[in-house]
Design an enzyme around this catalytic site. Structure first.
Site, PDB file in Angstrom:
ATOM      1  N   ASP A 388      -6.484  22.766  17.295  1.00  0.00           N
ATOM      2  CA  ASP A 388      -6.745  23.972  16.804  1.00  0.00           C
ATOM      3  C   ASP A 388      -5.343  24.927  17.413  1.00  0.00           C
ATOM      4  O   ASP A 388      -4.537  25.555  16.336  1.00  0.00           O
ATOM      5  CB  ASP A 388      -7.846  24.800  16.850  1.00  0.00           C
ATOM      6  CG  ASP A 388      -7.896  26.094  16.244  1.00  0.00           C
ATOM      7  OD1 ASP A 388      -7.237  27.111  16.536  1.00  0.00           O
ATOM      8  OD2 ASP A 388      -8.903  26.455  15.463  1.00  0.00           O
ATOM      9  N   THR A 416      -8.299  27.594  13.252  1.00  0.00           N
ATOM     10  CA  THR A 416      -7.925  26.649  12.074  1.00  0.00           C
ATOM     11  C   THR A 416      -9.175  25.531  11.967  1.00  0.00           C
ATOM     12  O   THR A 416      -9.306  24.945  10.806  1.00  0.00           O
ATOM     13  CB  THR A 416      -6.672  25.952  12.233  1.00  0.00           C
ATOM     14  OG1 THR A 416      -6.844  25.372  13.703  1.00  0.00           O
ATOM     15  CG2 THR A 416      -5.560  26.915  12.372  1.00  0.00           C
ATOM     16  N   ASP A 417      -9.920  25.442  13.088  1.00  0.00           N
ATOM     17  CA  ASP A 417     -11.116  24.434  13.080  1.00  0.00           C
ATOM     18  C   ASP A 417     -11.884  24.911  12.072  1.00  0.00           C
ATOM     19  O   ASP A 417     -12.534  24.187  10.876  1.00  0.00           O
ATOM     20  CB  ASP A 417     -11.595  24.380  14.409  1.00  0.00           C
ATOM     21  CG  ASP A 417     -11.208  23.177  15.167  1.00  0.00           C
ATOM     22  OD1 ASP A 417     -10.653  22.336  14.582  1.00  0.00           O
ATOM     23  OD2 ASP A 417     -11.253  23.376  16.324  1.00  0.00           O
ATOM     24  N   ILE A 418     -12.245  26.453  11.859  1.00  0.00           N
ATOM     25  CA  ILE A 418     -13.203  26.779  10.842  1.00  0.00           C
ATOM     26  C   ILE A 418     -12.632  26.721   9.502  1.00  0.00           C
ATOM     27  O   ILE A 418     -13.237  26.433   8.421  1.00  0.00           O
ATOM     28  CB  ILE A 418     -13.482  28.285  11.294  1.00  0.00           C
ATOM     29  CG1 ILE A 418     -14.386  28.337  12.504  1.00  0.00           C
ATOM     30  CG2 ILE A 418     -14.462  28.824  10.310  1.00  0.00           C
ATOM     31  CD1 ILE A 418     -15.612  27.250  12.768  1.00  0.00           C
ATOM     32  N   GLY A 421     -12.283  22.939   8.117  1.00  0.00           N
ATOM     33  CA  GLY A 421     -13.530  22.605   7.832  1.00  0.00           C
ATOM     34  C   GLY A 421     -13.717  23.222   6.417  1.00  0.00           C
ATOM     35  O   GLY A 421     -14.524  22.344   5.352  1.00  0.00           O
TER      36      GLY A 421
END
Length: 563
Positions: A388, A416-418, A421
């Site tokens: 991230d 950016t992880d959220i 996904g």
């Protein structure tokens, strides 16, 4: 798509993402309604109000020790992606016989989804205390003025990197825990000695140390908000073969009867399956022998990590050693009975294991095969770790997260992880729509980097006034509506008719409690929003009752309403 949009950025994002789909991937014409508050009983009127009320300012500000505005319309962007996901899911259900005509979501629902892991930790009954403190966080600054991020997933790489730079051993050991926990806590207080070591080292030597320490990546933090290259949020490529079976629709949810197999870890990958499960799919989670190590990381909810449960409750777990020939056969058998397969393995691992799209589609014609990566479609000679904060640093999202009068740096909230996904789940839904229409499958490629480009931002970093930020009161913080001028609030605050300056407004607000000011401003027609500074209080607030559920912890309910 017919839209009824009160959240402008959400509408723009939804229109852009749906416009990128064509032919067999295109969604049906449906009414997609995105508003601000949804089921949250608050007079929310803009992005800042949602960030304040729903915990984003609190989480984003942990590293600074006070609530901070996130400089991009993050909740609105997530709401736009939720709208696209809802439209695609409804289109899938219509092909399968449902009579759905509309889907509704909200920016507030999206914001709660963004903070769900932090909310889970705050509301579990475990006595384990999460340890974090503000200040001292990355990025680092080299002697020649380069601000840079460091990433490694292993203690040995961390130790070797700092050893190469001549850092104090005790500081290196002390820094490892907050460094690795920054993904979980949104804070990362590191010893000053490590920052001092960086300040005494040229960036070229920093890069050399990272090269010598296996499994370590460093990247400079870009000061320009706009992405360095434009890439599609999600790539869709047809795969050969046609499905030999149709998935039976068994219930009311749009994806009921569809089966998804996932082999994922951390946040980005598990979130894909979580979204699809919320839409009704059966999700089978493939874990290594002994189970996912994340299951044992405190705090716990029952006998399992609450962070793990936040994204993986409701999935069926099976243990498979995919590194062995027998395990690879077992995975192929699982996928043969599924509609989609999702993984976020490192680059090259799928090919190495013989589990790439071309391999699995032989066992399951019509398969949706999704890879959620770090950097796809970038192809550097030596790709850095796809995590991230490195992606935020390189993509410009870190520059956009803070105003122009503050240094560029990634938010320690996992933006950016959220979003990565969510974008991958959107691609899977587009591919599943093609599958139920034609029987044919597709490969879905997305990444943290490609998802970061979904967030609208300009070339220059704006400068904020004091009124653009959370404002201190006698007992907390509040935010004013966007573009509020001092004169607009002068009367209720008891200032001169001329309105004074932004600084005078901020100073006046410190004199009384938040509740007093919000009532006085409301009487004057100004909706000021108290800032959440404690996620436990948010979870107990009756105004959020219809948007949150509770099992072993508090969690956001499904963000869509279909009709």
């Amino acid at each position: 798509m017919t839209t009824t949009l009160t959240a402008d950025v959400a509408g723009l994002v939804a229109a852009e993402q749906l416009g990128a789909l064509s032919g067999e991937y295109a969604a049906d014409p449906l009414v997609s309604d995105v508003d601000w508050a949804g089921r949250v009983d608050l007079p929310l009127a803009d992005e800042l109000a949602v960030q304040a009320a729903c915990g984003i300012m609190h989480v984003h500000g942990r590293a600074a020790g006070r609530p901070q505005r996130l400089g991009v319309d993050y909740a609105s962007v997530l709401a736009g992606v939720l709208a696209v996901q809802g439209v695609l899911a409804a289109s899938i259900a219509r092909v399968r016989g449902a009579r759905l005509t509309a889907v509704r979501t909200s920016v507030a629902d999206a914001a709660l989804l963004a903070v769900q892991q932090y909310l889970a930790v705050a509301t579990t009954d475990d006595d384990w205390a999460e340890r974090w403190e503000p200040g001292g966080r990355p990025p680092f600054t080299s002697r020649d003025g380069v601000r840079f991020e460091v990433e490694t997933l292993y203690a040995e790489g961390w130790r070797r990197f700092w050893q190469e730079l001549g850092a104090d051993r005790e500081a290196v050991a002390e820094g490892w825990w907050p460094f690795q926990q920054r993904f979980a806590t949104a804070a990362g207080h590191l010893p000053e000695a490590l920052h001092a070591t960086a300040r005494n080292t040229d960036y070229e030597a920093v890069v050399a140390a990272a090269t010598a320490a296996v499994g370590v990546s460093v990247l400079p933090v870009r000061d320009v908000p706009s992405p360095p290259v434009e890439v599609p949020a999600c790539g869709l490529r047809p795969l050969p073969g046609t499905a030999t079976r149709e998935s039976e629709k068994r219930g009311e949810a749009p994806l009921d009867g569809l089966v998804v197999v996932e082999s994922t870890r951390r946040i980005q990958g598990p979130l894909v399956g979580h979204v699809l499960r919320l839409l009704g799919a059966e999700v089978i989670r493939v874990e290594p022998p002994g189970g996912d190590p994340m299951r044992g990381i405190p705090p716990m909810a029952g006998d399992c990590s609450v962070r793990f449960r936040a994204l993986n409750d409701g999935k069926r777990a099976v243990e498979v050693d995919i590194k062995s020939p027998a395990g690879q056969r077992e995975l192929r058998e699982l996928v043969a009975g599924a509609d989609a397969f999702v993984h976020n393995w490192a680059p090259g691992k799928a090919e190495q294991l013989g589990l790439d799209a071309e391999d699995l589609v032989r066992a399951s014609p019509g398969l949706t095969y999704a890879w959620a990566s770090g950097w796809e479609p970038l192809s550097w000679p030596e790709l850095p770790l796809g995590t991230d904060f490195l992606v935020q640093a390189h993509s410009g999202l870190g520059a956009a997260a803070y105003p122009g009068d503050e240094p560029s740096m990634p938010s320690l909230m996992t933006l950016t992880d959220i979003l990565g996904g969510m974008v991958c789940a959107q691609g899977v839904l587009a591919s599943l729509l093609r599958r139920v229409r034609t029987g044919r499958g597709s490969r879905v490629d997305s990444s943290l980097f490609s998802a970061s480009g979904v967030v609208p931002r300009g070339v220059h970093r704006p400068v904020w006034t004091v009124l653009d930020r959370p404002l201190r009161t006698a007992d907390g913080y509040l935010v004013l509506p966007r573009d509020m001028a001092p004169g607009d609030v002068a009367g209720p605050l008891g200032l001169a008719a001329a309105g004074g300056t932004p600084g005078e407004v901020a100073a006046r607000l410190r004199d009384r409690p938040t509740e007093v000011w919000t009532e006085l401003l409301a009487d004057a027609g100004v909706v000021a929003t108290p800032v959440c500074t404690d996620l436990r209080a948010l979870a107990e607030d009756p105004r959020f009752e219809r948007a949150l559920g509770r099992t072993t912890h508090v969690h956001p309910l499904s963000p869509w309403e279909f009709s």
